[in-house]
Scaffold this motif. Structure first.
Motif, mmCIF file in Angstrom:
data_model
loop_
_atom_site.group_PDB
_atom_site.id
_atom_site.type_symbol
_atom_site.label_atom_id
_atom_site.label_comp_id
_atom_site.label_asym_id
_atom_site.label_seq_id
_atom_site.Cartn_x
_atom_site.Cartn_y
_atom_site.Cartn_z
ATOM 1 N N ARG A 267 75.777 71.227 67.927
ATOM 2 C CA ARG A 267 74.981 71.277 69.321
ATOM 3 C C ARG A 267 73.862 72.318 69.110
ATOM 4 O O ARG A 267 73.597 72.949 70.108
ATOM 5 C CB ARG A 267 75.993 71.573 70.087
ATOM 6 N N GLU A 268 72.878 71.828 68.377
ATOM 7 C CA GLU A 268 71.659 72.817 68.325
ATOM 8 C C GLU A 268 70.449 71.821 68.461
ATOM 9 O O GLU A 268 70.365 70.660 68.016
ATOM 10 C CB GLU A 268 71.499 73.406 67.014
ATOM 11 N N LEU A 269 69.597 72.301 69.669
ATOM 12 C CA LEU A 269 68.338 71.685 69.784
ATOM 13 C C LEU A 269 67.631 71.251 68.373
ATOM 14 O O LEU A 269 67.497 72.216 67.646
ATOM 15 C CB LEU A 269 67.600 72.273 70.488
ATOM 16 N N VAL B 215 55.293 68.048 68.956
ATOM 17 C CA VAL B 215 56.775 68.202 68.323
ATOM 18 C C VAL B 215 57.605 67.798 69.332
ATOM 19 O O VAL B 215 57.539 68.087 70.541
ATOM 20 C CB VAL B 215 57.022 69.833 67.979
ATOM 21 N N ARG B 216 58.425 67.046 69.011
ATOM 22 C CA ARG B 216 59.610 66.398 69.862
ATOM 23 C C ARG B 216 60.622 67.329 70.008
ATOM 24 O O ARG B 216 61.104 67.996 68.955
ATOM 25 C CB ARG B 216 60.067 65.185 69.327
ATOM 26 N N ARG B 217 61.001 67.591 71.171
ATOM 27 C CA ARG B 217 62.328 68.457 71.395
ATOM 28 C C ARG B 217 63.604 67.673 71.863
ATOM 29 O O ARG B 217 63.277 67.239 72.992
ATOM 30 C CB ARG B 217 61.987 69.897 72.316
ATOM 31 N N VAL B 218 64.505 67.572 71.137
ATOM 32 C CA VAL B 218 65.597 66.758 71.387
ATOM 33 C C VAL B 218 67.034 67.367 71.198
ATOM 34 O O VAL B 218 67.391 68.009 70.570
ATOM 35 C CB VAL B 218 65.495 65.524 70.730
ATOM 36 N N GLU B 219 67.965 66.951 72.093
ATOM 37 C CA GLU B 219 69.194 67.553 72.265
ATOM 38 C C GLU B 219 69.972 66.220 71.300
ATOM 39 O O GLU B 219 70.122 65.162 71.927
ATOM 40 C CB GLU B 219 69.969 67.461 73.396
ATOM 41 N N PRO B 220 70.485 66.374 70.295
ATOM 42 C CA PRO B 220 70.700 65.346 69.460
ATOM 43 C C PRO B 220 72.337 65.085 69.864
ATOM 44 O O PRO B 220 73.119 65.857 69.927
ATOM 45 C CB PRO B 220 70.660 65.686 67.952
ATOM 46 N N VAL C 253 61.604 73.588 61.177
ATOM 47 C CA VAL C 253 62.584 74.575 61.244
ATOM 48 C C VAL C 253 61.992 75.868 61.957
ATOM 49 O O VAL C 253 60.713 76.165 61.711
ATOM 50 C CB VAL C 253 62.906 75.112 60.033
ATOM 51 N N PRO C 254 62.806 76.786 62.608
ATOM 52 C CA PRO C 254 64.147 76.776 62.979
ATOM 53 C C PRO C 254 64.562 75.748 63.865
ATOM 54 O O PRO C 254 63.518 75.071 64.720
ATOM 55 C CB PRO C 254 64.658 77.886 63.267
ATOM 56 N N HIS C 255 65.734 75.418 63.983
ATOM 57 C CA HIS C 255 66.161 74.559 65.232
ATOM 58 C C HIS C 255 65.972 75.298 66.376
ATOM 59 O O HIS C 255 65.980 76.793 66.282
ATOM 60 C CB HIS C 255 67.797 74.058 65.075
ATOM 61 N N GLY C 256 66.480 74.753 67.791
ATOM 62 C CA GLY C 256 66.130 75.477 68.729
ATOM 63 C C GLY C 256 67.696 75.902 69.186
ATOM 64 O O GLY C 256 68.452 75.973 68.323
#
Length: 333
Positions: free
Chosen positions: A152-154, A175-180, A214-217
């Motif tokens: 559950r990492e952005l 850069v796209r920022r997405v909650e997968p 990297v890194p993830h959010g």
């Protein structure tokens, strides 16, 4: 009592079949003493199998995950299923064809002849990729995205191909920022379904076009998918052009002056009903009213519009456009 080698294989098979095994139950199933079970567990540990002892009144054993892959024990059906899956891996949409081929060769080499014949009898053929077909997804990217879904990492990534940005947001340096939410395969291609923070909406991304940063959010609390919460329904709806749910955004009903037998094979996911020997009711959907008109025109038959009014309007608009085009005649060079 079976010999040591056969007993070890039987013990390993039992340990793979369920999470926890009381020592007494293993001894009963193998028809040996608990002391023999302890010795055999020690032998399997020496071979690299990470078997841990569990404590308590029914203390026993558990086969866990180790640092290295130990030898596997498969029954006949599992071995054949795995071999067939490896053969079809090239159609999975992931770039694992070479690794799958090597794994299949390794598995086939140790198979008894009776199983090898069964596997060799399965012939899988794949059609040549269509013009403009997307490349396969990178297994490393798939693993990275799947890990982010579980944690559950952005995720942060570039999306798109050089010279082919697709979405206006797919520009170099954006850069796209997405909650997968899900990584899912559909029709031989992998997709990431997630909540796009910058667009404040659910989006679907082709994994073959994702280049992770990297890194993830930070971690996030997952949102519920629209509709019934099913990722399959959500994807179906998005590919059909629906804003919510999985139904077509445009759905209409007509009566075609054709017998049922000439309509049903080409009705796609529509509903057909015979109204007589030469009349058939058809309820069907499409991504747009113009697309629905085109679908109905394929039948090359007279028809009556039952509804809705938007379908009748679209038929009139497309009809006038075609009449105008026909009246102008062929274009002059």
């Amino acid at each position: 009592m079976a010999g040591t080698s056969g007993r070890l294989l039987a013990l390993l098979s039992l340990l793979q079949a369920r999470r926890d095994w009381p020592g007494a139950l293993l001894a009963e199933r193998l028809e040996v003493s608990e002391r023999t079970v302890r010795r055999d567990v020690g032998r399997l540990r020496d071979l690299g199998y990470p078997i841990t002892a569990t404590k308590g009144p029914d203390g026993g054993y558990r086969l866990g995950a180790g640092a290295d892959l130990p030898p596997l024990l498969l029954d006949d059906e599992q071995a054949v299923a795995l071999a067939v899956a490896l053969r079809s891996a090239t159609a999975s949409g992931a770039d694992v064809g070479e690794a799958a081929g090597r794994a299949l060769a390794t598995l086939r080499q140790v198979m008894p002849s009776r199983l090898r014949h069964r596997v060799d009898a399965v012939e899988l053929s794949s059609a040549a990729p269509s013009r403009g077909a997307r490349p396969a997804a990178d297994p490393a990217v798939l693993a990275t995205l799947a890990a982010a879904v579980r944690a559950r990492e952005l995720v942060r990534f570039d999306h798109g191909d050089p010279g082919d940005p697709g979405d206006p947001g797919d520009r170099p340096g954006v850069v796209r920022r997405v909650e997968p939410h899900h990584v899912v395969s559909r029709a031989g291609r992998w997709y990431l379904v997630g909540w796009d923070l910058d667009r404040d909406d659910w989006r679907v991304f082709g994994v073959d076009r994702v280049r992770p940063r990297v890194p993830h959010g930070p971690r996030f609390t997952p949102r519920a998918l629209p509709g019934d919460g099913s990722v399959a329904s959500f994807l179906t709806g998005r590919f059909r052009g629906a804003a919510a749910g999985e139904d077509w955004p445009c759905r209409g009903e007509v009566v075609l002056h054709l017998p049922l037998a000439q309509v049903a094979p080409f009705a796609l996911d529509g509903v057909v009903e015979a109204l007589g020997p030469d009349h058939t009711r058809l309820a069907v959907g499409s991504w747009s009213w113009t697309g629905l008109v085109a679908l109905l025109a394929r039948f090359d038959a007279d028809l009556e519009v039952v509804g809705p009014p938007e379908l009748a309007t679209a038929i009139d608009r497309v009809g006038r456009r075609l009449v105008d085009a026909g009246g102008r005649g062929p274009a002059q060079n």
